[in-house]
Design a protein around this motif. Sequence first.
Motif, PDB file in Angstrom:
ATOM      1  N   GLN A  60     -24.121  13.295  33.558  1.00  0.00           N
ATOM      2  CA  GLN A  60     -23.255  14.463  33.506  1.00  0.00           C
ATOM      3  C   GLN A  60     -23.123  14.806  32.023  1.00  0.00           C
ATOM      4  O   GLN A  60     -22.446  14.103  31.280  1.00  0.00           O
ATOM      5  CB  GLN A  60     -21.886  14.173  34.134  1.00  0.00           C
ATOM      6  CG  GLN A  60     -21.967  13.945  35.634  1.00  0.00           C
ATOM      7  CD  GLN A  60     -20.604  13.675  36.259  1.00  0.00           C
ATOM      8  OE1 GLN A  60     -20.315  12.552  36.688  1.00  0.00           O
ATOM      9  NE2 GLN A  60     -19.770  14.689  36.304  1.00  0.00           N
ATOM     10  N   GLU A 113     -19.297  25.896  35.888  1.00  0.00           N
ATOM     11  CA  GLU A 113     -20.399  25.085  36.403  1.00  0.00           C
ATOM     12  C   GLU A 113     -20.331  23.721  35.740  1.00  0.00           C
ATOM     13  O   GLU A 113     -20.297  23.610  34.523  1.00  0.00           O
ATOM     14  CB  GLU A 113     -21.760  25.736  36.130  1.00  0.00           C
ATOM     15  CG  GLU A 113     -22.919  24.883  36.654  1.00  0.00           C
ATOM     16  CD  GLU A 113     -24.280  25.499  36.406  1.00  0.00           C
ATOM     17  OE1 GLU A 113     -24.884  26.033  37.364  1.00  0.00           O
ATOM     18  OE2 GLU A 113     -24.763  25.424  35.242  1.00  0.00           O
ATOM     19  N   ARG A 169     -22.423  20.242  35.388  1.00  0.00           N
ATOM     20  CA  ARG A 169     -23.806  19.849  35.586  1.00  0.00           C
ATOM     21  C   ARG A 169     -23.966  18.384  35.962  1.00  0.00           C
ATOM     22  O   ARG A 169     -23.232  17.522  35.462  1.00  0.00           O
ATOM     23  CB  ARG A 169     -24.610  20.147  34.325  1.00  0.00           C
ATOM     24  CG  ARG A 169     -24.700  21.636  34.007  1.00  0.00           C
ATOM     25  CD  ARG A 169     -25.486  21.875  32.739  1.00  0.00           C
ATOM     26  NE  ARG A 169     -24.770  21.409  31.563  1.00  0.00           N
ATOM     27  CZ  ARG A 169     -25.314  21.349  30.348  1.00  0.00           C
ATOM     28  NH1 ARG A 169     -26.580  21.691  30.168  1.00  0.00           N
ATOM     29  NH2 ARG A 169     -24.590  20.930  29.321  1.00  0.00           N
ATOM     30  N   CYS A 170     -24.931  18.147  36.827  1.00  0.00           N
ATOM     31  CA  CYS A 170     -25.240  16.794  37.261  1.00  0.00           C
ATOM     32  C   CYS A 170     -26.750  16.677  37.439  1.00  0.00           C
ATOM     33  O   CYS A 170     -27.360  17.482  38.150  1.00  0.00           O
ATOM     34  CB  CYS A 170     -24.544  16.458  38.574  1.00  0.00           C
ATOM     35  SG  CYS A 170     -25.074  14.897  39.325  1.00  0.00           S
ATOM     36  N   SER A 174     -31.358  17.975  40.250  1.00  0.00           N
ATOM     37  CA  SER A 174     -30.015  18.367  39.841  1.00  0.00           C
ATOM     38  C   SER A 174     -29.144  18.647  41.062  1.00  0.00           C
ATOM     39  O   SER A 174     -29.646  18.908  42.170  1.00  0.00           O
ATOM     40  CB  SER A 174     -30.058  19.612  38.956  1.00  0.00           C
ATOM     41  OG  SER A 174     -30.498  20.737  39.702  1.00  0.00           O
ATOM     42  N   HIS A 206     -25.770  20.594  40.609  1.00  0.00           N
ATOM     43  CA  HIS A 206     -24.699  21.199  39.816  1.00  0.00           C
ATOM     44  C   HIS A 206     -23.585  21.730  40.711  1.00  0.00           C
ATOM     45  O   HIS A 206     -23.837  22.285  41.788  1.00  0.00           O
ATOM     46  CB  HIS A 206     -25.241  22.344  38.960  1.00  0.00           C
ATOM     47  CG  HIS A 206     -26.305  21.907  37.986  1.00  0.00           C
ATOM     48  ND1 HIS A 206     -26.382  20.623  37.484  1.00  0.00           N
ATOM     49  CD2 HIS A 206     -27.347  22.603  37.429  1.00  0.00           C
ATOM     50  CE1 HIS A 206     -27.411  20.532  36.659  1.00  0.00           C
ATOM     51  NE2 HIS A 206     -28.011  21.718  36.617  1.00  0.00           N
ATOM     52  N   ARG A 240     -20.361  24.311  41.219  1.00  0.00           N
ATOM     53  CA  ARG A 240     -19.929  25.625  40.732  1.00  0.00           C
ATOM     54  C   ARG A 240     -18.710  26.115  41.507  1.00  0.00           C
ATOM     55  O   ARG A 240     -18.495  25.741  42.667  1.00  0.00           O
ATOM     56  CB  ARG A 240     -21.049  26.654  40.886  1.00  0.00           C
ATOM     57  CG  ARG A 240     -22.278  26.382  40.065  1.00  0.00           C
ATOM     58  CD  ARG A 240     -23.233  27.569  40.164  1.00  0.00           C
ATOM     59  NE  ARG A 240     -23.795  27.687  41.504  1.00  0.00           N
ATOM     60  CZ  ARG A 240     -24.979  27.232  41.855  1.00  0.00           C
ATOM     61  NH1 ARG A 240     -25.730  26.569  40.981  1.00  0.00           N
ATOM     62  NH2 ARG A 240     -25.441  27.401  43.088  1.00  0.00           N
TER      63      ARG A 240
END
Lengths: 112, 113
Positions: A6, A20, A22-23, A73, A75, A77
Amino acid sequence: AQSVTQLDSQVPVFEEAPVELRCNYSSSVSVYLFWYVQYPNQGLQLLLKYLSGSTLVESINGFEAEFNKSQTSFHLRKPSVHISDTAEYFCAVTLYGQNFVFGPGTRLSVLP
Amino acid sequence: EAGVAQSPRYKIIEKRQSVAFWCNPISGHATLYWYQQILGQGPKLLIQFQNNGVVDDSQLPKDRFSAERLKGVDSTLKIQPAKLEDSAVYLCASSLELGLEAFFGQGTRLTVV
């Protein structure tokens, strides 16, 4: 072994703005993906999960996450955040039959 | 449906003392996890049980930490002797099956002084 990144340790955002988180994960095989939320002095609560099927998953409080296999990914949001969304958010991955591996977390701070 | 229960919520001990944490998972959940969460970090798995057998304890510091799950239901995690670096929140979680979503308790905040 799988791992979770992350990139953002802290994300400040104004109320009603989009966000957003992120991952990214690393794994050589298919995985299950999760987002957990942790409010101050509380345990982790499941926000949403991807096991199979549609790559876009949604939560009941307006968050959504999209599984992107090619970019590894997942992510998170939300189009419009509220003050009450202020919390720590953890991305997690698990191989079927193995433990959950958590990312280091992203602290979302929603400003009035 | 009752959630995962943990006790105590808070514990302060001196280094070299012993401490034990208790966890009661959701009824019917075969898999039970103990995690350590140090301030500012994500949870780290200490041990995972499937019913009353250990699935993974590779990250458990076995010289001081021990855990058991009697009759495949309740579990206890023990630290003996405690060190300053053991200060953390200890989270218990359970899931219906291996690899499915885990449900977490509120955790036990341990402070070692």
